[in-house]
Enzyme design. Sequence first.
Site, mmCIF file in Angstrom:
data_model
loop_
_atom_site.group_PDB
_atom_site.id
_atom_site.type_symbol
_atom_site.label_atom_id
_atom_site.label_comp_id
_atom_site.label_asym_id
_atom_site.label_seq_id
_atom_site.Cartn_x
_atom_site.Cartn_y
_atom_site.Cartn_z
ATOM 1 N N ASP A 1 -33.991 5.986 31.665
ATOM 2 C CA ASP A 1 -33.505 7.334 31.322
ATOM 3 C C ASP A 1 -33.469 8.238 32.541
ATOM 4 O O ASP A 1 -34.505 8.475 33.185
ATOM 5 C CB ASP A 1 -34.399 7.960 30.254
ATOM 6 C CG ASP A 1 -34.198 7.292 28.913
ATOM 7 O OD1 ASP A 1 -33.037 7.196 28.484
ATOM 8 O OD2 ASP A 1 -35.194 6.859 28.313
ATOM 9 N N ARG B 1 -37.274 6.942 13.796
ATOM 10 C CA ARG B 1 -36.590 5.690 13.415
ATOM 11 C C ARG B 1 -35.090 5.942 13.285
ATOM 12 O O ARG B 1 -34.269 5.156 13.755
ATOM 13 C CB ARG B 1 -37.164 5.142 12.100
ATOM 14 C CG ARG B 1 -38.340 4.186 12.325
ATOM 15 C CD ARG B 1 -38.651 3.357 11.084
ATOM 16 N NE ARG B 1 -39.135 4.173 9.966
ATOM 17 C CZ ARG B 1 -40.410 4.577 9.823
ATOM 18 N NH1 ARG B 1 -41.309 4.219 10.717
ATOM 19 N NH2 ARG B 1 -40.780 5.306 8.787
ATOM 20 N N ASP C 1 -36.441 2.629 36.545
ATOM 21 C CA ASP C 1 -36.544 3.362 35.284
ATOM 22 C C ASP C 1 -35.147 3.376 34.637
ATOM 23 O O ASP C 1 -34.156 3.075 35.309
ATOM 24 C CB ASP C 1 -37.024 4.784 35.612
ATOM 25 C CG ASP C 1 -36.909 5.730 34.454
ATOM 26 O OD1 ASP C 1 -37.405 5.390 33.363
ATOM 27 O OD2 ASP C 1 -36.330 6.829 34.644
ATOM 28 N N LYS D 1 -33.412 8.435 14.701
ATOM 29 C CA LYS D 1 -32.913 8.746 16.052
ATOM 30 C C LYS D 1 -32.658 7.458 16.836
ATOM 31 O O LYS D 1 -31.652 7.330 17.558
ATOM 32 C CB LYS D 1 -33.931 9.643 16.780
ATOM 33 C CG LYS D 1 -33.570 9.979 18.212
ATOM 34 C CD LYS D 1 -34.213 9.041 19.202
ATOM 35 C CE LYS D 1 -33.621 9.172 20.577
ATOM 36 N NZ LYS D 1 -34.197 8.209 21.528
ATOM 37 N N GLU E 1 -30.182 11.762 28.918
ATOM 38 C CA GLU E 1 -30.980 12.697 28.118
ATOM 39 C C GLU E 1 -30.170 13.794 27.428
ATOM 40 O O GLU E 1 -30.146 13.861 26.207
ATOM 41 C CB GLU E 1 -32.094 13.309 28.983
ATOM 42 C CG GLU E 1 -33.129 12.285 29.474
ATOM 43 C CD GLU E 1 -34.052 11.763 28.369
ATOM 44 O OE1 GLU E 1 -33.852 12.103 27.204
ATOM 45 O OE2 GLU E 1 -34.978 10.994 28.704
HETATM 46 C C1 XBP Z 1 -37.796 8.762 29.027
HETATM 47 C C2 XBP Z 1 -38.378 9.099 27.741
HETATM 48 C C3 XBP Z 1 -37.806 8.502 26.528
HETATM 49 C C4 XBP Z 1 -36.522 9.057 25.986
HETATM 50 C C5 XBP Z 1 -36.411 8.776 24.516
HETATM 51 O O1 XBP Z 1 -38.848 8.611 29.998
HETATM 52 O O2 XBP Z 1 -39.331 9.808 27.655
HETATM 53 O O3 XBP Z 1 -38.785 8.730 25.590
HETATM 54 O O4 XBP Z 1 -36.467 10.468 26.212
HETATM 55 O O5 XBP Z 1 -36.552 7.436 24.213
HETATM 56 P P1 XBP Z 1 -38.690 7.570 31.207
HETATM 57 P P2 XBP Z 1 -37.247 6.971 22.818
HETATM 58 O O6 XBP Z 1 -37.343 7.813 31.815
HETATM 59 O O7 XBP Z 1 -39.796 7.971 32.150
HETATM 60 O O8 XBP Z 1 -38.852 6.189 30.661
HETATM 61 O O9 XBP Z 1 -36.813 7.937 21.759
HETATM 62 O O10 XBP Z 1 -36.772 5.564 22.586
HETATM 63 O O11 XBP Z 1 -38.754 7.042 23.015
HETATM 64 MG MG MG Z 2 -36.625 8.684 33.607
#
Ligand code: XBP
Ligand code: MG
Length: 250
Positions: free
Chosen positions: A17, A85, A15, A87, A24
């Site tokens: 994030d 968009r 993964d 963001k 985050e």
């Molecule tokens: C991470 C997310 C992402 C980010 C934001 O989940 O939920 O949506 O918070 O990214 P994971 P975007 O780690 O499970 O992938 O704004 O590009 O959606």
């Molecule tokens: Mg994650």
Amino acid sequence: MDRLHTPGLRAVVFDVDGTLADTERDGHRHAFNAAFVRHDIGVEWSADEYGRLLEITGGRRRIAAYLRSRGFGDAADGIAARVHRTKTDLFRALVVHGRLAPRPGMRTLVADLVADGVRIAVATTGRRSWVDPLVARLLHGFPVDVVVTGDDVAALKPDPEAYLTALARLGVAAHEALAVEDSANGLHAAVAAGLPALVVTNHYTRDQDLTGAAAVRPAYDEPAQVLAADCRELHRRWWETRAGAALSGG
Ligand code: XBP
Ligand code: MG
């Protein structure tokens, strides 16, 4: 899978994030808040509130759900699309300016996996416009065979589609792979795709219910560095347990 033989580990799917980097609280959250200002929405997410909102995967869905909960009604989806968009562009700029560092010990694990002949892939629900430059920076110098993003799937995590797509593109079966995740949503996506998951928690996820993980660790480098041999052992034990249960009719 042959019930009498545990399969070998051929690929690890990471993964992004919270897993490759702590993106985050001081990354995505700042970009969301800056986008709210640009669109004059009058919303600012605190670190605590953002932690609760992480339950909703995908930035656009997260904004829309929040706006609906604040009485924006039918306008929520359209506003969320426009704000998201902006963001996405702002977060990409953070990435390109090198503001996000790898989690301590993550690159040591990846280097060891690569040296051990294990292939590396990425499966995230984030948007490709920032995922590609972020992965290029965080995993610089390593072969990354497949990168699946939120642009490649119809359903975001905890749906298994991102993991199933990564496996299909790798040409690797679920029982030959291990997922590395940081959250309950990610864990559920991996397990639903048939992969055991090592969960390396962070401040937002350490109190989540992570039942079903192959292992849970507070960091890559504490209390000891996670290495390829640990991944192989986790993977072997996961499938041994299941083969044993299948043989005993469990
Ligand atoms: C991470 C997310 C992402 C980010 C934001 O989940 O939920 O949506 O918070 O990214 P994971 P975007 O780690 O499970 O992938 O704004 O590009 O959606
Ligand atoms: Mg994650």
